[in-house]
Scaffold this motif. Structure first.
Motif, PDB file in Angstrom:
ATOM      1  N   THR A  15       8.121  -4.007   7.655  1.00 30.65           N
ATOM      2  CA  THR A  15       6.989  -4.910   7.856  1.00 30.65           C
ATOM      3  C   THR A  15       5.658  -4.173   7.825  1.00 30.65           C
ATOM      4  O   THR A  15       4.644  -4.756   7.475  1.00 30.65           O
ATOM      5  CB  THR A  15       7.109  -5.660   9.204  1.00 30.65           C
ATOM      6  N   LYS A  16       5.662  -2.883   8.207  1.00 25.39           N
ATOM      7  CA  LYS A  16       4.402  -2.142   8.263  1.00 25.39           C
ATOM      8  C   LYS A  16       4.677  -0.645   8.324  1.00 25.39           C
ATOM      9  O   LYS A  16       5.645  -0.210   8.938  1.00 25.39           O
ATOM     10  CB  LYS A  16       3.632  -2.570   9.511  1.00 25.39           C
ATOM     11  N   THR A  33       8.195   0.846   1.142  1.00 29.56           N
ATOM     12  CA  THR A  33       6.951   0.089   1.217  1.00 29.56           C
ATOM     13  C   THR A  33       7.217  -1.235   1.918  1.00 29.56           C
ATOM     14  O   THR A  33       8.371  -1.584   2.176  1.00 29.56           O
ATOM     15  CB  THR A  33       6.371  -0.182  -0.193  1.00 29.56           C
ATOM     16  N   LYS A  34       6.166  -1.972   2.205  1.00 29.22           N
ATOM     17  CA  LYS A  34       6.290  -3.257   2.900  1.00 29.22           C
ATOM     18  C   LYS A  34       7.182  -4.208   2.099  1.00 29.22           C
ATOM     19  O   LYS A  34       7.029  -4.337   0.891  1.00 29.22           O
ATOM     20  CB  LYS A  34       4.902  -3.871   3.086  1.00 29.22           C
TER      21      LYS A  34
END
Length: 72
Positions: A15-16, A33-34
Motif C-alpha cells: 500500500t505504501k 511498488t504500490k
C-alpha cells in the motif's frame, strides 16, 4: 501493518513505501511498488532475511527494508 510483521505463507498487497532516498530506490528496483502482491515464503528466525516472491521472482529482503513496506 508492515511486510516485516506479515505472516509466513500469506500473500499481501503493498500500500505504501515509507523509505526515502537510496533505500526506497533499492526497494523499487526489486519491483516492489504500490499495488504489487508479495508472497512471504520464509522468515529467518534470528536475523535477516525475509524471503518473498514478487512478480514471479524470488527475493531476499533485509528486515530493516521489510519494515519500510506498508502492506494490507
Amino acid at each position: 501493518m508492515t511486510l516485516k510483521e506479515a505472516r509466513v505463507g500469506s500473500t499481501v498487497t503493498v500500500t505504501k513505501l515509507t523509505g526515502t532516498g537510496a533505500v526506497k530506490r533499492r526497494i523499487m528496483d526489486m519491483g516492489i511498488t504500490k499495488g504489487v502482491e508479495i508472497h512471504i515464503r520464509k522468515v529467518a528466525p534470528l536475523g535477516d532475511p525475509v524471503e518473498v516472491t514478487v512478480r514471479g521472482y524470488e527475493l531476499s529482503l533485509r528486515k530493516e527494508d521489510a519494515a519500510m513496506i506498508q502492506v494490507q
